[in-house]
Design an enzyme around this catalytic site. Structure first.
Site, PDB file in Angstrom:
ATOM      1  N   LYS A 113       0.903  -1.041   0.022  1.00  0.00           N
ATOM      2  CA  LYS A 113       0.156  -0.199  -0.084  1.00  0.00           C
ATOM      3  C   LYS A 113       0.933   1.139  -0.034  1.00  0.00           C
ATOM      4  CE  LYS A 113      -3.799   2.275   2.721  1.00  0.00           C
ATOM      5  NZ  LYS A 113      -4.385   2.042   3.808  1.00  0.00           N
TER       6      LYS A 113
ATOM      7  N   LYS B 281      -1.907  -1.562  -3.903  1.00  0.00           N
ATOM      8  CA  LYS B 281      -2.793  -0.464  -3.566  1.00  0.00           C
ATOM      9  C   LYS B 281      -2.030   0.819  -3.751  1.00  0.00           C
ATOM     10  CE  LYS B 281      -6.482   1.948  -0.849  1.00  0.00           C
ATOM     11  NZ  LYS B 281      -7.173   1.626   0.773  1.00  0.00           N
TER      12      LYS B 281
END
Length: 332
Positions: free
Chosen positions: A202, A255
């Site tokens: 992330k 992400k």
């Protein structure tokens, strides 16, 4: 003997494209509704369904009205949902994160009662929307995030989600050891069958803006660069993913996704675990704004973007456009 001359080009790749039936039979990547997961933002109260101004087509919704979103999605073939709880009560330690009566837990319980195991209910596990400072963990006096104190809170939150009936928990705080801490806590409390989808890579991205309005999770001071990944680092993303695998993750996630397909591809080469890609709010709205400005065809660009994520190695695409894309696919 007469010389046989081969015309140029000898290999004509267009032969596989001219006939639609042939082209379809050799298509390498398939996108179907089953490959997509829909995020939901669940809030306190009753009768609430309020549009999120910066995230087109997405609502804040109370538990009693979830069926208004879930059932049309199911009809389109979307049976996987990722829940984000948006509480009213916030404090420095995110106390409401593991409250069994908080929005996420109540939503899980309601969805399990209504739909049983015909759908997959996953929950985001983080503290940012529960803390009054907006960071993903517990803060020390100097304002830095205390990694190990945060692990205990994340584990408690994950167990409360599992106790409410979540099939899967998805830790997104990017704390070192979060998957291992949650796996141990789930196993010790009897939730050995609850799976974990780790937000393994992330990144500290500029593309989360609309989400932070949706989750009420913008940090009050500073930023998240000390725990989210530097967008410049690809090899580190592989290390993060492999560490999550070692700690017991069942699915790995990248992400954002559209700007990080190289990372998805490289992790895919290094792990046999299923992969998820999150088309984040800024990426989704970037395409929508371009389409509204006449620069892109909305349907074609969305289908291409989701297909590209599948091609890069994603087994699951987490996307705000899941229902719309599924309906297009069903008509094709």
């Amino acid at each position: 003997m007469k010389e046989i001359r081969c015309g140029y080009p000898h290999n004509r790749l267009r032969r596989l494209r001219g006939n639609g039936a042939l082209a379809d039979s050799v298509r390498e990547t398939i996108l179907r509704p089953k490959h997509m997961m829909l995020p939901l933002f669940v809030v306190e109260g009753k009768g609430v369904k309020t549009s999120i101004s910066s995230l087109h087509g997405v609502d804040h919704i109370s538990v009693d009205r979830l069926c208004e979103v879930v059932e049309p999605a199911m009809e389109a073939g979307i049976k996987r949902f990722l829940l984000f709880g948006v509480p009213e009560e916030k404090d420095p330690r995110g106390t409401s994160a593991n409250d069994g009566k908080a929005p996420a837990q109540r939503a899980v319980s309601d969805m399990k009662k209504r739909y049983g195991d015909s759908i997959l209910v996953a929950t985001d596990v983080c503290l940012c929307q529960y803390t009054d400072h907006g960071h993903c963990g517990i803060l020390r006096e100097d304002g830095s995030v205390d990694n190990d104190a945060t692990l205990r809170r994340l584990a408690e939150t994950a167990v409360s989600h599992a106790r409410s009936g979540a099939h899967m928990v998805a830790p997104s705080a990017m704390m070192d050891g979060q998957v291992g801490a949650i796996r141990n806590a789930l196993d010790e409390t009897g939730f050995t069958e609850t799976s974990i989808m780790g937000y393994s890579a992330k990144f500290h991205s500029a593309f989360y803006g609309p989400f932070r309005e949706a989750a009420h999770s913008a940090p009050g001071k500073g930023d998240r660069s000390s725990y989210q990944m530097d967008p410049a680092n690809g090899r580190e993303a592989i290390r993060e993913a492999l560490q999550d695998e070692e700690e017991g993750a069942d699915i790995l996630m990248v992400k954002p996704s559209l700007l990080y397909m190289d990372v998805i591809s490289e992790i895919r080469k290094n792990s046999l675990l299923p992969m998820a890609a999150y088309m984040v709010s800024g990426e989704y709205m970037m395409l929508r704004h371009a389409a509204e400005a006449g620069a892109l065809d909305w349907r074609k660009s969305m289908l291409e973007a989701h297909m590209a994520l599948r091609r890069s190695g994603a087994d699951i695409v987490i996307t705000y456009g899941a229902v719309e894309v599924a309906r297009w696919l069903n008509r094709s």
